[in-house]
Design a protein around this motif. Sequence first.
Motif, PDB file in Angstrom:
ATOM      1  N   SER A   1     -12.615  39.413  -6.479  1.00 19.65           N
ATOM      2  CA  SER A   1     -13.147  38.210  -5.823  1.00 19.65           C
ATOM      3  C   SER A   1     -13.548  37.161  -6.852  1.00 19.65           C
ATOM      4  CB  SER A   1     -14.334  38.577  -4.925  1.00 19.65           C
ATOM      5  OG  SER A   1     -15.393  39.115  -5.693  1.00 19.65           O
TER       6      SER A   1
ATOM      7  N   ALA B   1     -10.807  38.905   3.890  1.00 24.80           N
ATOM      8  CA  ALA B   1     -10.857  39.820   2.749  1.00 24.80           C
ATOM      9  C   ALA B   1      -9.601  40.686   2.763  1.00 24.80           C
ATOM     10  CB  ALA B   1     -12.099  40.705   2.834  1.00 24.80           C
TER      11      ALA B   1
ATOM     12  N   GLY C   1      -3.415  30.297   7.248  1.00 24.27           N
ATOM     13  CA  GLY C   1      -3.309  31.558   6.539  1.00 24.27           C
ATOM     14  C   GLY C   1      -3.121  31.404   5.035  1.00 24.27           C
TER      15      GLY C   1
ATOM     16  N   LEU D   1      -4.262  29.079   2.150  1.00 24.68           N
ATOM     17  CA  LEU D   1      -5.115  27.950   1.835  1.00 24.68           C
ATOM     18  C   LEU D   1      -4.825  27.384   0.459  1.00 24.68           C
ATOM     19  CD1 LEU D   1      -8.423  29.350   3.209  1.00 24.68           C
ATOM     20  CD2 LEU D   1      -6.818  27.855   4.303  1.00 24.68           C
TER      21      LEU D   1
ATOM     22  N   ASP E   1     -12.106  34.617  -8.018  1.00 25.85           N
ATOM     23  CA  ASP E   1     -11.779  33.225  -7.721  1.00 25.85           C
ATOM     24  C   ASP E   1     -12.551  32.676  -6.524  1.00 25.85           C
ATOM     25  OD1 ASP E   1     -10.010  32.987  -9.851  1.00 25.85           O
ATOM     26  OD2 ASP E   1      -8.354  33.825  -8.692  1.00 25.85           O
ATOM     27  N   GLY E   2     -13.437  33.498  -5.947  1.00 24.43           N
ATOM     28  CA  GLY E   2     -14.277  32.995  -4.871  1.00 24.43           C
ATOM     29  C   GLY E   2     -14.015  33.605  -3.512  1.00 24.43           C
ATOM     30  N   ASN E   3     -13.122  34.590  -3.419  1.00 23.58           N
ATOM     31  CA  ASN E   3     -12.855  35.265  -2.143  1.00 23.58           C
ATOM     32  C   ASN E   3     -12.142  36.582  -2.459  1.00 23.58           C
ATOM     33  OD1 ASN E   3     -13.008  34.974   0.794  1.00 23.58           O
ATOM     34  ND2 ASN E   3     -10.792  35.111   0.728  1.00 23.58           N
ATOM     35  N   PRO E   4     -12.405  37.652  -1.710  1.00 20.22           N
ATOM     36  CA  PRO E   4     -11.714  38.914  -2.016  1.00 20.22           C
ATOM     37  C   PRO E   4     -10.221  38.803  -1.699  1.00 20.22           C
ATOM     38  CG  PRO E   4     -13.608  39.290  -0.555  1.00 20.22           C
ATOM     39  CD  PRO E   4     -13.351  37.822  -0.590  1.00 20.22           C
TER      40      PRO E   4
ATOM     41  N   ASP F   1      -8.475  40.962   7.026  1.00 19.51           N
ATOM     42  CA  ASP F   1      -9.163  40.578   8.265  1.00 19.51           C
ATOM     43  C   ASP F   1      -9.124  39.062   8.457  1.00 19.51           C
ATOM     44  OD1 ASP F   1     -10.936  39.738   6.378  1.00 19.51           O
ATOM     45  OD2 ASP F   1     -12.652  40.830   7.153  1.00 19.51           O
ATOM     46  N   ASP F   2      -8.098  38.444   7.884  1.00 17.90           N
ATOM     47  CA  ASP F   2      -7.980  36.990   7.977  1.00 17.90           C
ATOM     48  C   ASP F   2      -7.867  36.510   9.423  1.00 17.90           C
ATOM     49  OD1 ASP F   2      -7.643  34.348   7.032  1.00 17.90           O
ATOM     50  OD2 ASP F   2      -5.489  34.534   7.316  1.00 17.90           O
TER      51      ASP F   2
ATOM     52  N   LEU G   1     -11.358  27.019  -3.100  1.00 21.59           N
ATOM     53  CA  LEU G   1     -12.055  28.105  -3.786  1.00 21.59           C
ATOM     54  C   LEU G   1     -13.071  27.553  -4.780  1.00 21.59           C
ATOM     55  CD1 LEU G   1      -9.046  30.419  -4.595  1.00 21.59           C
ATOM     56  CD2 LEU G   1     -10.979  31.020  -3.159  1.00 21.59           C
ATOM     57  N   VAL G   2     -14.201  28.195  -4.828  1.00 17.29           N
ATOM     58  CA  VAL G   2     -15.166  27.880  -5.879  1.00 17.29           C
ATOM     59  C   VAL G   2     -15.319  29.141  -6.708  1.00 17.29           C
ATOM     60  CG1 VAL G   2     -17.466  27.055  -6.416  1.00 17.29           C
ATOM     61  CG2 VAL G   2     -16.323  26.277  -4.335  1.00 17.29           C
ATOM     62  N   PRO G   3     -14.652  29.189  -7.873  1.00 22.74           N
ATOM     63  CA  PRO G   3     -14.645  30.425  -8.662  1.00 22.74           C
ATOM     64  C   PRO G   3     -16.052  30.913  -8.970  1.00 22.74           C
ATOM     65  CG  PRO G   3     -13.088  28.848  -9.555  1.00 22.74           C
ATOM     66  CD  PRO G   3     -13.886  28.127  -8.518  1.00 22.74           C
TER      67      PRO G   3
ATOM     68  N   GLN H   1     -19.785  36.011  -0.010  1.00 25.31           N
ATOM     69  CA  GLN H   1     -19.074  34.776  -0.377  1.00 25.31           C
ATOM     70  C   GLN H   1     -19.278  33.687   0.676  1.00 25.31           C
ATOM     71  OE1 GLN H   1     -17.415  34.140  -3.153  1.00 25.31           O
ATOM     72  NE2 GLN H   1     -16.804  36.102  -4.051  1.00 25.31           N
TER      73      GLN H   1
ATOM     74  N   ARG I   1      -3.883  34.578  -0.496  1.00 27.02           N
ATOM     75  CA  ARG I   1      -4.933  33.562  -0.433  1.00 27.02           C
ATOM     76  C   ARG I   1      -5.228  33.295   1.039  1.00 27.02           C
ATOM     77  NH1 ARG I   1      -9.064  31.957  -0.162  1.00 27.02           N
ATOM     78  NH2 ARG I   1      -9.779  29.827  -0.329  1.00 27.02           N
ATOM     79  N   THR I   2      -6.341  33.819   1.508  1.00 29.11           N
ATOM     80  CA  THR I   2      -6.736  33.611   2.903  1.00 29.11           C
ATOM     81  C   THR I   2      -8.227  33.345   2.957  1.00 29.11           C
ATOM     82  OG1 THR I   2      -7.354  35.906   3.345  1.00 29.11           O
ATOM     83  CG2 THR I   2      -5.029  35.349   3.621  1.00 29.11           C
ATOM     84  N   ARG I   3      -8.731  33.164   4.173  1.00 32.79           N
ATOM     85  CA  ARG I   3     -10.173  33.055   4.360  1.00 32.79           C
ATOM     86  C   ARG I   3     -10.810  34.428   4.514  1.00 32.79           C
ATOM     87  NH1 ARG I   3     -11.124  27.476   6.301  1.00 32.79           N
ATOM     88  NH2 ARG I   3      -9.143  26.823   7.164  1.00 32.79           N
TER      89      ARG I   3
ATOM     90  N   ARG J   1      -2.456  36.709  -8.690  1.00 30.96           N
ATOM     91  CA  ARG J   1      -2.965  36.788  -7.320  1.00 30.96           C
ATOM     92  C   ARG J   1      -1.808  36.812  -6.327  1.00 30.96           C
ATOM     93  NH1 ARG J   1      -6.482  32.151  -6.335  1.00 30.96           N
ATOM     94  NH2 ARG J   1      -4.790  31.243  -5.137  1.00 30.96           N
TER      95      ARG J   1
ATOM     96  N   THR K   1      -8.314  44.693  -5.434  1.00 32.23           N
ATOM     97  CA  THR K   1      -9.035  43.568  -4.847  1.00 32.23           C
ATOM     98  C   THR K   1      -9.986  42.996  -5.890  1.00 32.23           C
ATOM     99  OG1 THR K   1      -8.941  44.538  -2.643  1.00 32.23           O
ATOM    100  CG2 THR K   1     -10.614  42.857  -3.013  1.00 32.23           C
TER     101      THR K   1
END
Lengths: 491, 217
Positions: free
Chosen positions: A329, A356, B69, B71, A331-334, A374-375, B76-78, B157, A352-354, A349, A327
């Motif tokens: 993060s 973790a 699901g 995106l 790029d801005g998300n786990p 947990d998306d 994303l904001v790196p 985040q 890609r979800t909202r 990668r 895992t």
Amino acid sequence: MAIVATAATEQAFCPLHPAGSLYKQTLSARYLHLHPTPLTSSMQPPCRIDLPEMLRRASPADMLRVVIAGIATVAMLVALLLLMAAVAFPARAQQEIPTAPVAAPAAPAAEEPTPSPSGTPASAGAPGETIQVTGAAKVSVGITPITGPDGAGATSVLQADLRRSQLIEPVPAPAKYVATAQVSGSGLSGKLVDTATQRVLVNKSYAGTWREAVHQFADDITFATTGVPGFASSKIAFVSNSTGSKELYIMDIDGQNVRQLTSDNTISSGPAWSRDNSMLAYTSYKSGYPDVYIIRLASGQRSRVAYFPGINSGAAFSPDGTRLALTLSKDGNPELYIMSAAGGGNPVRLTRTRGAETSPSWSPTGDRIVYCSDDRGSPQLFITTTTAGGTPEKLTLNSTFTTEPDWSPDGRKITYTLRSGGVFQIGVYDVASRTSAQATTGGGQDSTWARDSRHVVYTNNGQVFLLDTVTRQSTLIRGDLKGCGEVAISK
Amino acid sequence: MQAPTHHPRLPAPPPQHHAAPGQALPSRPPVPMAAAPSRCGGSSAGLLALVALLSLVFLAACATPQKKGNLQDDMLVPMPARLDINPDTDIDYGILRGETVYFAFDSSIIQASERGKLARVLEWMQANPRRPLFLAGHADKRGTPEYNRGLAERRAQAVRMYLIGLGAEGELLHTISYGEERPAAQGDSEQDFALNRRVEVGVVREGAVQRQGQPRS
């Protein structure tokens, strides 16, 4: 009326559509709508259209054409919209289907007692080439007392190792299979004979301490008589905070030879073995940041392999030991990534979800990964490919809160932690039949498979247990350990 | 004495925390539009054309797919490059202690009650330009450590994205996740757990960043 002017002004900001018709006008307005970042004022309009003026000059026929064109476009868009909705909604409904039935049976599952061991969750629907022996039909192996210094200790360790497999009952010789061994200063020489055929099944010298040698002899006996890989020589890596901070340890399967690997006075977490058992990957806050390190056990050499911005955690070795799934993060998300186990390079990668994504575990063939996401609200398990662009498939399990999956070495099962009635328990999922079962009743978490794809090691209340997923019996590995968690058994 | 049912600094439990994640993000600031003189031609045919035009714009906006699901990358904001500091020693969590953001169980959604704190964090950032912040995510101890580390990072985040949505500079916002490892309250009550599900806002100590460039192990 003010809107008219706004539309015209918007057009003036758009550099892509320098001139023209009402149609281009609408495009430019649309362009602007989809680009939330305002364009700079330095971008002067190549030409400015005065919309009201244009409307005034247009002939009624022109207007009619424009209106018809507008209505036609709207109609086309509406049709397109309906089409998209038709495509999107059934697709979404399909996705949701597995979620709904899970939620309902989850509650009664907490109250019902676990089914009796006869309903073997592990072997259900998976006729095997490996021998699935339950308590009723164990292979008898005759043990001749081991000679040499520490012979008595070696004999009892051998008996305990064979008994732990749940497949073998050690008995005094004579028997169909008879094991003999001698301990020497340099190790142990062992022999296993099938007395019915007089075939010698094992005849080997084992180097190292007598304990290590006996464990290896036990595994050879187990494989020769049952066809199942033994796990007596496996080691358990775990984390304990007994010194006041979380440090990494390893010990033998019988709780002997506890060895502290780190003394960093920080957080060490989540050890994972390489398939050849020569390396451990884990997360450490040694630098102040959560980074992934690899320890080479033979040399004790430690290297930091992942230290991107954000978290670097949950690393798992690919079956060939060359890659890590983990895992990051950055790029801005786990999300889940795959990178070289040597470090460096550009991680690929996978998700890609909202939510973790955590705790990846490879299938033994290395082409798929099971992980936790947990998306969709609560943590659930998914399987995806190990190349970018795979479509994750959600597993339908006996709880709506499931984490820490571990794929069995034979590829048929996945063990995981589930939450049921507020208590965490160990679950087993059968990959072929897509069924899941709860394997503990007294609580547990962080389970990993032993080499035989039948036993798992897990922790509960800071202690380490061995669970036979067929009989569902748990054994405390060592009574005096405290504050343990995050176990991993070597393969 | 009866213990209060809610910690004064804690948010009330949210009515629905299983709503779509990400919903709590503030909507993007509206596109500034230059004020234009209001002139109007005003024939009914023109109006009709305009209605058609506007509905077209509206429909175009509506037709923008809302991927759930899977995106798009532009969401994303790196993260900024790591600062060459030790987050264990070089961050002051005291300055903005009052703006610690609390979360519901197993949720990374920023509740309405917590948004004022982040507005104040933004004010602090504006008053102290170029000072990098650390958003330290934490989880309560229930659940597995690795999942909790991911969840706590997700919380950090979410706070980062919220601040960026308010106008903060992403380059100044670092995240770090401690998972369940550093609880604020040691007990096992719901009250303790609620205090542990948090994102603390830390300020990088002045002078710490100047030491950048020195290699660290």
